[in-house]
Design a protein around this motif. Structure first.
Motif, mmCIF file in Angstrom:
data_model
loop_
_atom_site.group_PDB
_atom_site.id
_atom_site.type_symbol
_atom_site.label_atom_id
_atom_site.label_comp_id
_atom_site.label_asym_id
_atom_site.label_seq_id
_atom_site.Cartn_x
_atom_site.Cartn_y
_atom_site.Cartn_z
ATOM 1 N N LEU A 175 34.422 43.939 50.797
ATOM 2 C CA LEU A 175 33.317 43.730 50.394
ATOM 3 C C LEU A 175 32.486 44.815 49.755
ATOM 4 N N SER A 176 32.184 44.786 48.432
ATOM 5 C CA SER A 176 31.606 45.684 47.786
ATOM 6 C C SER A 176 30.505 45.359 47.016
ATOM 7 N N ASN A 177 29.317 46.314 46.839
ATOM 8 C CA ASN A 177 28.413 46.002 45.791
ATOM 9 C C ASN A 177 28.663 46.285 44.616
ATOM 10 N N LYS A 178 30.082 46.708 44.065
ATOM 11 C CA LYS A 178 30.302 46.665 42.735
ATOM 12 C C LYS A 178 30.527 45.392 42.237
ATOM 13 N N ALA A 179 30.260 45.433 40.865
ATOM 14 C CA ALA A 179 30.363 43.995 40.463
ATOM 15 C C ALA A 179 31.891 43.443 40.702
ATOM 16 N N ASP A 180 31.785 42.114 41.048
ATOM 17 C CA ASP A 180 33.087 41.455 41.388
ATOM 18 C C ASP A 180 34.045 41.582 40.539
ATOM 19 N N PHE A 181 34.003 41.594 39.071
ATOM 20 C CA PHE A 181 35.321 41.540 38.234
ATOM 21 C C PHE A 181 35.937 43.055 38.133
ATOM 22 N N ALA A 182 34.831 43.992 38.656
ATOM 23 C CA ALA A 182 35.244 45.424 38.583
ATOM 24 C C ALA A 182 36.214 45.422 39.911
ATOM 25 N N THR A 183 35.526 44.850 41.161
ATOM 26 C CA THR A 183 36.285 45.126 42.262
ATOM 27 C C THR A 183 37.451 44.355 42.234
ATOM 28 N N GLN A 184 37.485 43.113 41.737
ATOM 29 C CA GLN A 184 38.796 42.612 41.633
ATOM 30 C C GLN A 184 39.834 43.416 40.887
ATOM 31 N N GLU A 185 39.468 43.862 39.489
ATOM 32 C CA GLU A 185 40.364 44.565 38.866
ATOM 33 C C GLU A 185 40.909 46.159 39.471
ATOM 34 N N ILE A 186 39.794 46.738 40.126
ATOM 35 C CA ILE A 186 40.179 47.952 40.773
ATOM 36 C C ILE A 186 41.019 47.816 41.976
ATOM 37 N N ALA A 187 41.068 46.780 42.546
ATOM 38 C CA ALA A 187 41.785 46.331 43.994
ATOM 39 C C ALA A 187 43.025 46.008 43.471
ATOM 40 N N ALA A 188 43.237 45.263 42.321
ATOM 41 C CA ALA A 188 44.598 44.909 41.891
ATOM 42 C C ALA A 188 45.344 45.876 41.476
ATOM 43 N N LYS A 189 44.644 47.103 40.713
ATOM 44 C CA LYS A 189 45.249 48.172 40.353
ATOM 45 C C LYS A 189 45.644 49.352 41.203
ATOM 46 N N LEU A 190 44.755 49.385 42.258
ATOM 47 C CA LEU A 190 45.052 50.516 43.174
ATOM 48 C C LEU A 190 45.439 50.181 44.711
ATOM 49 N N LEU A 191 45.109 48.995 44.988
ATOM 50 C CA LEU A 191 45.466 48.423 46.253
ATOM 51 C C LEU A 191 46.233 47.358 46.454
ATOM 52 N N SER A 192 47.183 47.055 45.174
ATOM 53 C CA SER A 192 47.843 45.899 45.309
ATOM 54 C C SER A 192 49.118 45.988 46.410
ATOM 55 N N ARG A 193 49.288 47.006 46.852
ATOM 56 C CA ARG A 193 50.480 47.097 47.951
ATOM 57 C C ARG A 193 50.105 46.225 49.184
ATOM 58 N N TRP A 194 48.909 45.990 49.432
ATOM 59 C CA TRP A 194 48.297 45.448 50.782
ATOM 60 C C TRP A 194 47.890 43.879 50.311
ATOM 61 N N PRO A 195 48.123 43.082 51.461
ATOM 62 C CA PRO A 195 47.651 41.755 51.501
ATOM 63 C C PRO A 195 46.292 41.649 51.960
ATOM 64 N N PHE A 196 45.333 41.916 51.255
ATOM 65 C CA PHE A 196 44.044 41.592 51.615
ATOM 66 C C PHE A 196 43.656 40.332 51.569
ATOM 67 N N SER A 197 43.070 39.705 52.649
ATOM 68 C CA SER A 197 42.731 38.277 52.888
ATOM 69 C C SER A 197 41.422 37.940 51.899
ATOM 70 N N ILE A 198 40.475 38.596 51.684
ATOM 71 C CA ILE A 198 39.324 38.382 51.011
ATOM 72 C C ILE A 198 38.847 39.508 50.227
ATOM 73 N N ILE A 199 38.563 39.292 48.835
ATOM 74 C CA ILE A 199 38.211 40.608 48.272
ATOM 75 C C ILE A 199 36.767 40.090 47.475
ATOM 76 N N LEU A 200 35.714 40.701 47.648
ATOM 77 C CA LEU A 200 34.447 40.045 47.143
ATOM 78 C C LEU A 200 33.777 41.403 46.637
ATOM 79 N N GLY A 201 33.248 41.237 45.663
ATOM 80 C CA GLY A 201 32.214 42.003 44.907
ATOM 81 C C GLY A 201 30.904 41.135 44.699
#
Length: 216
Positions: free
Chosen positions: A110-136
């Motif tokens: 859960l981030s205060n970063k804009a959701d589109f940026a949160t999703q993109e960054i998580a997909a790029k840098l944290l894609s190894r791990w199965p996060f249940s929910i990602i919200l910006g």
């Protein structure tokens, strides 16, 4: 208490992103012809979203609505071009996430970063791990420290708030945890000092990511 899930803040908790944020913010300031900020100063501006960042970054005498809005738009453009240049997981975070996943602990962001940026960054840098929910941050959900988004995550996970750890590096994260009825743990490797997190209601502070595993 046996915790069943953890919600992580993103910037300053999972990822060291401050250098790319600094570079984008200073590019905006150069465009305006205003003084730039060093890394430590920028770290103090991060945590409440783009608008708050730009308000703090602009000189006090130049914080009119036109400058703020233009600054936000320029920042989005600049950050989109540099957000993967220097950002990466903190040392120990990959091992921590591996351990949590191997222990069947649900992990979310859960981030205060804009959701589109949160999703993109998580997909790029944290894609190894199965996060249940990602919200910006989105127009429909108030930013932290409002607990609404944290409680949405709890509801989707079908867990009671007291079964969830909320980990972050700012007083905003600790206030969110408290308001949501979750267990707030402060990350001392992040952007903000211990005193700020304690004042925000941190239940405990950890010096390194690996110190979290015993809580599960």
């Amino acid at each position: 208490m046996k915790f069943k899930a953890i919600i992580f803040d993103l910037d300053g908790t999972l990822l060291t992103t401050e250098e790319d944020i600094r570079d984008a913010a200073n590019s905006v300031l150069r465009n305006f012809g205003y003084p730039e900020h060093d890394l430590q100063t920028i770290q103090g501006f991060v945590g409440e979203g783009i608008r708050a960042l730009m308000i703090k970054a602009l000189p006090e005498s130049e914080r009119d609505e036109k400058n703020i809005q233009r600054g936000c738009e320029l920042f989005k453009s600049e950050y989109a071009n540099c957000w993967t240049n220097k950002s990466h997981p903190y040392p120990g975070i990959p091992e921590l996430l591996d351990g949590l996943v191997n222990s069947d602990i649900s992990i979310s962001i859960l981030s205060n970063k804009a959701d589109f940026a949160t999703q993109e960054i998580a997909a790029k840098l944290l894609s190894r791990w199965p996060f249940s929910i990602i919200l910006g941050a989105t127009a429909g959900n108030p930013r932290k420290p409002d607990p609404n988004a944290a409680l949405i995550i709890a509801n989707r996970l079908e867990l009671a708030p007291h079964e969830i750890i909320f980990m972050g590096d700012t007083s905003i994260d600790m206030q969110t945890a408290d308001a949501a009825g979750m267990y707030g743990i402060g990350a001392l490797w992040g952007f903000r000092p211990a005193e700020e997190m304690v004042a925000g209601g941190a239940r405990i502070l950890l010096r390194a990511p690996q110190d979290l595993m015993p809580w599960f």
